[in-house]
Design a protein around this motif. Structure first.
Motif, short mmCIF file in Angstrom:
data_model
loop_
_atom_site.label_atom_id
_atom_site.label_comp_id
_atom_site.label_asym_id
_atom_site.label_seq_id
_atom_site.Cartn_x
_atom_site.Cartn_y
_atom_site.Cartn_z
N ILE A 1 4.08 5.42 36.90
CA ILE A 1 5.14 4.70 37.60
C ILE A 1 5.84 3.76 36.62
CG2 ILE A 1 5.68 3.13 39.50
CD1 ILE A 1 3.08 4.09 40.84
N CYS A 2 7.15 3.82 36.61
CA CYS A 2 7.95 2.86 35.85
C CYS A 2 8.59 1.90 36.86
CB CYS A 2 9.03 3.59 35.05
SG CYS A 2 10.26 2.49 34.33
N THR A 3 8.37 0.60 36.69
CA THR A 3 8.90 -0.36 37.65
C THR A 3 9.70 -1.45 36.94
OG1 THR A 3 8.35 -1.82 39.50
CG2 THR A 3 6.82 -1.81 37.64
N PHE A 4 10.74 -1.92 37.63
CA PHE A 4 11.54 -3.03 37.12
C PHE A 4 11.89 -3.94 38.30
CE2 PHE A 4 15.49 -5.19 35.94
CZ PHE A 4 15.15 -5.69 34.69
N LYS A 5 11.04 -4.95 38.52
CA LYS A 5 11.28 -5.99 39.52
C LYS A 5 11.46 -5.42 40.93
CE LYS A 5 13.27 -9.07 36.04
NZ LYS A 5 14.43 -9.89 35.61
N ARG A 6 10.64 -4.42 41.26
CA ARG A 6 10.65 -3.89 42.63
C ARG A 6 9.24 -3.94 43.20
NH1 ARG A 6 14.52 0.52 40.64
NH2 ARG A 6 16.54 -0.05 41.50
N GLU A 7 8.65 -5.11 43.12
CA GLU A 7 7.25 -5.28 43.47
C GLU A 7 6.96 -4.89 44.92
OE1 GLU A 7 9.05 -7.41 41.81
OE2 GLU A 7 7.96 -8.12 40.05
N GLU A 8 7.93 -5.13 45.83
CA GLU A 8 7.63 -4.90 47.25
C GLU A 8 7.34 -3.43 47.53
OE1 GLU A 8 12.17 -4.70 46.91
OE2 GLU A 8 10.51 -5.75 45.96
N TYR A 9 8.08 -2.52 46.88
CA TYR A 9 7.82 -1.08 47.07
C TYR A 9 6.48 -0.69 46.45
CZ TYR A 9 12.76 -0.41 48.38
OH TYR A 9 13.97 -0.46 48.99
N LEU A 10 6.27 -1.13 45.23
CA LEU A 10 5.06 -0.76 44.50
C LEU A 10 3.80 -1.24 45.23
CD1 LEU A 10 3.64 0.36 41.97
CD2 LEU A 10 4.03 -1.86 40.88
N ILE A 11 3.81 -2.49 45.64
CA ILE A 11 2.63 -3.05 46.31
C ILE A 11 2.39 -2.36 47.65
CG2 ILE A 11 1.73 -5.14 47.39
CD1 ILE A 11 3.07 -6.71 45.08
N ALA A 12 3.46 -2.08 48.40
CA ALA A 12 3.30 -1.38 49.69
C ALA A 12 2.70 0.01 49.48
CB ALA A 12 4.65 -1.28 50.39
N ASN A 13 3.16 0.72 48.45
CA ASN A 13 2.60 2.04 48.17
C ASN A 13 1.13 1.96 47.78
OD1 ASN A 13 4.75 3.85 48.65
ND2 ASN A 13 5.68 3.39 46.68
N LEU A 14 0.80 1.02 46.89
CA LEU A 14 -0.59 0.89 46.46
C LEU A 14 -1.51 0.56 47.63
CD1 LEU A 14 -0.14 -1.04 43.09
CD2 LEU A 14 -1.06 1.27 43.35
N LYS A 15 -1.05 -0.27 48.56
CA LYS A 15 -1.86 -0.59 49.73
C LYS A 15 -2.10 0.66 50.58
CE LYS A 15 -0.65 -5.48 50.33
NZ LYS A 15 0.09 -6.48 51.17
N ALA A 16 -1.06 1.47 50.76
CA ALA A 16 -1.22 2.69 51.56
C ALA A 16 -2.14 3.69 50.86
CB ALA A 16 0.15 3.32 51.82
N TRP A 17 -1.97 3.84 49.55
CA TRP A 17 -2.81 4.79 48.80
C TRP A 17 -4.27 4.35 48.78
CZ3 TRP A 17 1.19 4.45 44.28
CH2 TRP A 17 2.35 5.12 44.65
N ALA A 18 -4.51 3.03 48.76
CA ALA A 18 -5.87 2.52 48.68
C ALA A 18 -6.66 2.78 49.96
CB ALA A 18 -5.85 1.02 48.39
N GLN B 1 8.34 -6.98 33.19
CA GLN B 1 7.30 -7.90 32.71
C GLN B 1 7.12 -9.08 33.67
OE1 GLN B 1 7.36 -8.72 28.47
NE2 GLN B 1 8.61 -6.91 28.06
N THR B 2 7.12 -8.76 34.97
CA THR B 2 6.97 -9.80 35.99
C THR B 2 5.65 -9.68 36.75
OG1 THR B 2 8.18 -8.39 37.56
CG2 THR B 2 9.45 -10.05 36.34
N LEU B 3 4.89 -8.60 36.51
CA LEU B 3 3.67 -8.36 37.27
C LEU B 3 2.44 -8.83 36.50
CD1 LEU B 3 4.35 -4.77 38.64
CD2 LEU B 3 4.10 -6.83 40.02
N LYS B 4 1.45 -9.28 37.25
CA LYS B 4 0.12 -9.59 36.73
C LYS B 4 -0.88 -8.74 37.50
CE LYS B 4 1.40 -13.02 33.96
NZ LYS B 4 2.84 -12.81 34.11
N PRO B 5 -2.00 -8.39 36.88
CA PRO B 5 -3.00 -7.59 37.61
C PRO B 5 -3.40 -8.19 38.95
CG PRO B 5 -3.56 -7.66 35.28
CD PRO B 5 -2.40 -8.60 35.47
N ARG B 6 -3.44 -9.51 39.03
CA ARG B 6 -3.83 -10.14 40.29
C ARG B 6 -2.79 -9.95 41.40
NH1 ARG B 6 -2.40 -14.54 36.97
NH2 ARG B 6 -0.52 -15.65 37.69
N ASP B 7 -1.56 -9.57 41.02
CA ASP B 7 -0.51 -9.35 42.01
C ASP B 7 -0.70 -8.05 42.77
OD1 ASP B 7 0.77 -11.67 41.14
OD2 ASP B 7 1.95 -10.58 39.63
N LEU B 8 -1.46 -7.13 42.19
CA LEU B 8 -1.59 -5.79 42.77
C LEU B 8 -2.80 -5.72 43.68
CD1 LEU B 8 -0.72 -3.67 39.60
CD2 LEU B 8 0.81 -4.49 41.40
#
Length: 589
Positions: free
Chosen positions: A155-172, A190-197
């Protein structure tokens, strides 16, 4: 024997009819570890003859072969379950029927998938006295599985944390995905930290400079390849909603193949704003005239006629690439991969797909491999036109073996429409993109991708937006436009009626645009599927300057086409390679 697809519920509001149809009360749905449990009240009848939940024999034949397949499920309560087959949209046949009585009922039904089949096969459940709980619905093939591989989701992301985090929650929440997928995330912002996910999924997070989708996907892919934990790869956009079932079916597909690297698996793109509507279900890049033909554009995937058309899989036979919003593939271990030039965005997936399909890799799709994504019509910035014309032109030169006439024809028509509707900034951006092609591959590869993108973002004037209600065309305006049409066509609409303002629906096609814009001094450019209406005003001198520039550009492309094609083909072997990308990304790894 192994599981190839599961009966699942929706993840996006408005998409429900892609998963089930019902009479009576809407069944309650609960996700339990990747399986959807449906609770039906007495009198409710549910059909799973839908895009996501039916089995489509023609696609199953391509993916898993002919032979015996099985449907399994569990049902608790009282009711009736049948397995039905739909042919030709209206013709239906009952393959199996069973009364369900109080207590737990485990149901297993075998059926044959024959060569050349069409239509789709699906369960129908009806609840009787006391209601019914339906769960663990799944289709299996009795053919053998080749392996139990792991999938690297890049996944390549650029400041779209809301989509990425929602997907990761569903996949988990899906144990099979948690067990068999690793997520490699290239953070271009370069806005994400591991703790954000969210926890639950195995992921790797890499801060990356903003090298666009091209650099982001290359970084995630190389990290996954070097770690060596996975057998297959999936490129997936960050601004899309991806159902966990799409990842599950990707794994099932590649697990079934002796030679998984012989396939490119293409997902469908559904309209995030119109969740039942397809933007494309497979696509072909027309190399000669440098444009994309999207299959099933605008199809309503909940409509029986469109669903029947998709079940025949005829258009998808011509697909020659897969867009990176959802692309699955495998690579032979120990070999260098063909990637794509440093485009920043637009065209990387086309180059990636064409280079493989030309070497015999088969491009396939499968129902239920899909994402909901912001549609193409919502992206109207002028700098997007710069990338589109530059990169699609490069793809044309890399793969086309004939003359320039198809490309010239497309340029002429599109540039004419830009001028006719006063889209000066879009035309300027397109011409500057083509001039980068004319400068040659040596200059292109020297570009600083971040700096160039920043320049483009500030170079083109933002368009003025209409603040009133969506405009309508009066009868007087239509009459004046019709009378003025010949003059408008011959003069590029520079001879027009002062102060006449006319709305143009850009989604209606070129002929409608000519009629709607005739005689106008101001156009109100809209697409019925999006909100903004853009105000564009005639500027005679700007029309003349850009028309001359467009004509000179077309002539230069025509004269230099053969030599440009030779030089781009020669140099692309270098800057499309894995070695090139390793070198480019080395300072950041």
């Amino acid at each position: 024997m192994f599981e190839i697809q599961r009966i699942v519920g929706p993840v996006l509001k408005g998409s429900e009819r892609l998963f089930l149809e019902y009479t009576g009360k809407c069944p309650k749905q609960e996700n339990q570890n990747g399986q959807t449990v449906f609770d039906l009240e007495e009198g409710t009848k549910v059909s799973f003859g839908t895009y996501f939940n039916a089995l489509f024999p023609r696609y199953a034949e391509e993916a898993y072969g002919t032979g015996t397949y099985r449907f399994e499920c569990e049902a608790i309560g009282n009711g009736f379950l049948s397995l039905e087959a739909s042919e030709g949209g209206k013709e239906k046949s009952n393959l199996y029927g069973k009364e369900i009585k109080q207590g737990k009922n485990r149901i297993s039904i075998e059926f044959e998938v024959k060569k050349g089949g069409s239509g789709f096969i699906y369960p129908v459940v009806e609840a009787k006295k006391g209601g019914l709980r339906f769960s663990s619905g799944r289709f299996l093939t009795l053919n053998n599985k080749e392996r139990n591989g792991r999938l690297a989701v890049c996944i390549c992301t650029f400041k779209r944390e809301e989509y990425l985090i929602a997907n990761l929650k569903a996949w988990a929440q899906d144990s099979e995905i948690v067990k068999r997928a690793v997520f490699y995330i290239s953070d271009n912002g370069q806005t994400l930290k591991p703790r954000d996910l969210p926890s639950g999924c195995e992921f790797r997070l890499f801060p990356n400079p903003n090298l666009g989708g091209s650099g982001g996907f290359a970084r995630a892919f190389l990290e996954a390849k070097d770690e060596g934990k996975c057998d297959y790869y999936l490129f997936c956009d960050d601004d899309a909603i991806v159902h966990p079932e799409s990842i599950f079916r990707t794994l099932a597909f590649f697990d079934s193949k002796k030679d998984p690297d012989a396939y490119l698996l293409s997902g469908a793109m559904l309209d995030f704003r119109r969740p039942l509507e397809a933007v494309e279900v497979g696509a072909k890049f027309l190399i000669g005239d440098s444009r994309v033909k999207s299959f099933y554009l605008g199809a309503n995937l909940s409509d029986s006629v469109d669903l029947d058309s998709i079940s025949k899989a005829e258009r998808n036979k011509n697909a020659n690439y897969s867009a990176f919003f959802f692309t699955g593939f495998a690579e032979r271990k120990g070999t260098d991969s063909d990637l794509y030039p440093p485009y920043f965005l637009r065209g990387d997936d086309i180059t990636f797909g064409l280079s493989r399909s030309r070497n015999g890799v088969e491009v396939l799709t499968y129902p239920g491999l899909a994402v909901w994504h912001e549609p193409f019509y919502s992206k109207t910035n002028s700098w997007v036109e710069h990338y589109s014309y530059r990169n699609s032109g490069i793809v044309h030169l890399l793969f086309h073996e004939g003359g320039p006439w198809g490309l010239i024809r497309v340029y002429f028509v599109r540039f004419y429409i830009f001028l006719y509707t006063f889209q000066y900034e879009n035309l300027r951006a397109a011409l500057e993109g083509i001039h980068q092609i004319l400068a040659g591959p040596e200059e292109f590869v020297k570009l600083d991708l971040q700096q160039k993108h920043s320049e483009l973002m500030g170079r083109y004037t933002p368009e003025e937006v209409w603040s009133g209600q969506k405009p309508r065309t009066s009868m007087i305006s239509k009459i004046l436009g019709f009378l003025f049409l010949p003059v408008s066509i011959l003069s590029l609409n520079t001879i027009s009626i002062p102060y006449l303002r006319r709305p143009i629906n850009r989604s209606a096609g070129a002929l409608s645009i000519l009629l709607d814009g005739a005689g106008a001094s101001v156009t109100l450019d809209y697409d019925e599927r999006r909100e903004p209406v853009y105000i564009r005003k005639k500027d005679f001198f700007r029309s003349f300057r850009l028309a001359l520039s467009a004509l000179l550009t077309i002539v230069e492309v025509l004269i230099r086409h053969r030599r440009l094609s030779e030089s781009w083909k020669r140099e692309a072997r270098h800057f499309s390679s894995e070695t090139f990308w390793r070198s480019k990304l080395a300072p950041y790894r």
